[in-house]
Each structure stands twice: as structure tokens, then as C-alpha cells.
Design a protein around this motif. Sequence first.
Motif, short mmCIF file in Angstrom:
data_model
loop_
_atom_site.label_atom_id
_atom_site.label_comp_id
_atom_site.label_asym_id
_atom_site.label_seq_id
_atom_site.Cartn_x
_atom_site.Cartn_y
_atom_site.Cartn_z
N ASP A 94 -6.88 31.20 -41.06
CA ASP A 94 -7.67 30.14 -41.70
C ASP A 94 -7.61 30.26 -43.22
OD1 ASP A 94 -8.46 29.26 -39.23
OD2 ASP A 94 -10.45 30.22 -39.30
N ARG A 97 -4.30 28.99 -44.47
CA ARG A 97 -4.25 27.52 -44.41
C ARG A 97 -5.08 26.89 -45.53
NH1 ARG A 97 -3.87 27.99 -38.81
NH2 ARG A 97 -6.11 28.34 -38.63
N ALA A 100 -3.33 26.85 -48.83
CA ALA A 100 -1.99 26.25 -48.89
C ALA A 100 -1.92 25.04 -49.81
CB ALA A 100 -1.53 25.88 -47.48
#
Lengths: 220, 220
Positions: A94, A97, A100
Motif C-alpha cells: 500500500d 502504491r 507512486a
Amino acid sequence: MLLDPDTSSCPDDRTGVSERGASQGVYAAGKETRRDILEVASSLFRERGLAGVTKPDIAKAAGVFPSQLGYYFGTKEALFVEAACRDVLHLAADVERAAAGTRTPRTYVRALVRTALSSPSLLFFAEAVLLVRTRPELAAGVRGAFGRLYDEGERAVAENLIRRGWHIRASAAAEARGFWAAVLGVCLEQAAFGASFSPASTEATVDLVLNLYESPAPPD
Amino acid sequence: MLLDPDTSSCPDDRTGVSERGASQGVYAAGKETRRDILEVASSLFRERGLAGVTKPDIAKAAGVFPSQLGYYFGTKEALFVEAACRDVLHLAADVERAAAGTRTPRTYVRALVRTALSSPSLLFFAEAVLLVRTRPELAAGVRGAFGRLYDEGERAVAENLIRRGWHIRASAAAEARGFWAAVLGVCLEQAAFGASFSPASTEATVDLVLNLYESPAPPD
């Protein structure tokens, strides 16, 4: 056979089931039951801690017989440690992500730190770490989780540096280890202060990690 | 009346004893007994954790009646938390002393980190932090200890910067908070790995903290 790495200590895996048909169906069902139990147990443990949850609580919430908990996990403590390790590895994904889509070193590091600290999984993992001190037979799971946090973190940092053309002062490995150490420490403070937790600690962690990045961060 | 800050929650303090002579002697003796109990309890708790120590164990080792533990501290958990907070504040003083004689940013930060991580007090404090989650009536002690770690750390960093003419990228407050967060996190890893703990994590923490210092560290 490709296994979900999160469930690699599943007893079914160790039996080396290789026949097709019925036993494969049984295997798949067993794997699913095991994952369901882990998810339910995680949710209860995160909320109430180890001492606040019993095996019958977990069995009832997961809709299984208490004996199935013993079959799949052994003791409540073993289930606690496996659930905590699985949780923190999901958190690592998580965190990666969340960072990102960011565009500056400051927003990147802030996304890493805030995602980590907004999750109850860090404290759950910290409790598992303290538990294995008196349950050394469960320590391998915690060590494995630390190893994966570092390896995956190092890979993510290195990929990110290449993709964005950023430079850091320490190695990608040091950055990953330092990040996890810092957020684990801050989550303890967060636990002590509860609702009155001071955002200054989060910011201090951001500063600490961010200062590894060489180019001065533009204002965001 | 000047109190030892480590024992400021002593019940005797709260009674506001102000008469001279006999009651002052009783007060002094009580304060000493209290400190003796804290020292003995710290030593037992550091070695065996909360669950591994009973009130009678502590009373026996301290040479007092079990009822005196109740009088001075209330529950075993309250004694655990007070002993852990006192321990971590003593550690903070040791950390500052260990770094005082160093001459480069690298040896300075390394002395801070190594002194902190070679002590069992950090993990003892981490266990107290997790304990107060389910004992909110004891959380004030832990919050107070965090506050003092940060305040004393900020003062030490600021004094050190002036004395040595070093510069850092973040504030002295961020440096102090970041330091304690990082070493608390690394001590959890250390607990999980025991004798097989990798020095790479200590080095990563050193790198993380050291990188706040602006002048490139000369080789030492």
C-alpha cells in the motif's frame, strides 16, 4: 506450484499435494479457509490486541470450528504472529502504491510516511515483535517479514530513483531500512498519545528520510 | 522542595510534606525505598518482561513487603510503566554523555545510536508503550517520558551545534524526534533477530540521522 507468499507456511503446502481433481479442490478450499481466518483474525487483533481476543472469538467471526484454527495455525500466538506479518507486508505494498503518483521528493516521502502511519498494521506488527521475544519458536516469521520489508523497500527505492532521476546520499538499502525503523518508532509514539498525537513527529520523520534526497525539494 | 524528576509521581510528593524533622526523615526514607524498588523492578522487568515477573518476586528482591509495592506504585503494571519511563530517561542521559567526547558528525551520531541500541531500556520502554494502549490510566507517564526525551534531545542537539559549529538541515527538534523514532524502531528489529541482528540496520540508522548534518563527514 506457485504459492501466495503470504500463506507459504500453510500446513497444506507442506504436505506436497500434487494430485489433480478432488485433492486439488480440497487444497484450494483449505487455502481459502486459511486466508479467511487470517483476515478475520487480523481485524480482531488490530482492534483489541492479543490479550483481547480468544480462539472462540476468531472461530465464531470466521464461521469455522475452533479445531480448524488449531489445524491451520496451532496456537493463538502463532496465528497472531502470522496475521501481523501478513498485514505489514500488505501495508508495504500500500505504501509503495500511495507514493507512486507523487512528483517531488517531499510529496513522495510524505506519502510513504503518512500511509504507513495511518495504518493499524504497524503497531500490530510491533506487538508481534515483542511477543516473539518470549516465544522464540515464532521468531522466524517476524524475521522473514523484516527481510521482505527491507528487500522490497530497497527494490522500490532503487526503481524509483532510476525512474525519476533522483539521487540519495545513502544506499537504497539504508533508505529502506531507515524508513521502516523510523515509522515503527513513530507508531509507538502515536500509540502512546492516541488522539492527541502530535503531527510534529510525522513531519520529523519526513524530514529525516527526505534529507537523504540530494536535490533540494521544491515547494509543493 | 526540589524533587528528583524521575520520582515526581511518588505518592509522598503529592501529600505536600513540608514539616521539618521527623516527617522529613520519614519522607527521605520513603523516597529511598521507592527508588530501591524501582531499580530492582527495572532489572527484573528488563530481563523477563512484564509477564515473567510477579509482585512477590519484586518484593523479595527489593527486601520489602508486597504491600509496600501497592502503597508506592499501585499495580504491577503501574510499576512497570514508571520503571520503564525512568529507565529510558536515564538512557537519554547516557546517550548524551557517550556522544560528548566525539569529534566528527559520524562518530557523534554513531555514539548516539550505538549507546541507545546497546541498552535493554529501549525495548523495555517499547513494551510499556504497547501496554498503555490497554491501560489508558497509565498513558500519562509514557507521554511525559516522550516529551522529556524530545525536549532534552532538542536541547542537547542545539547545544552541540553551537559548541561544534556544525549545521543540520532539519531543526534540532526534528533531529531529536527523528533520532528516538529511528532507534525505537531498530530496537524492535534487534529484538526479533536477537544474536543474529544485522549491524546493517544500525548503520542505516546512523546514515539516516547523519545525513542531516550538512558538512560532509570526513573519514574517521
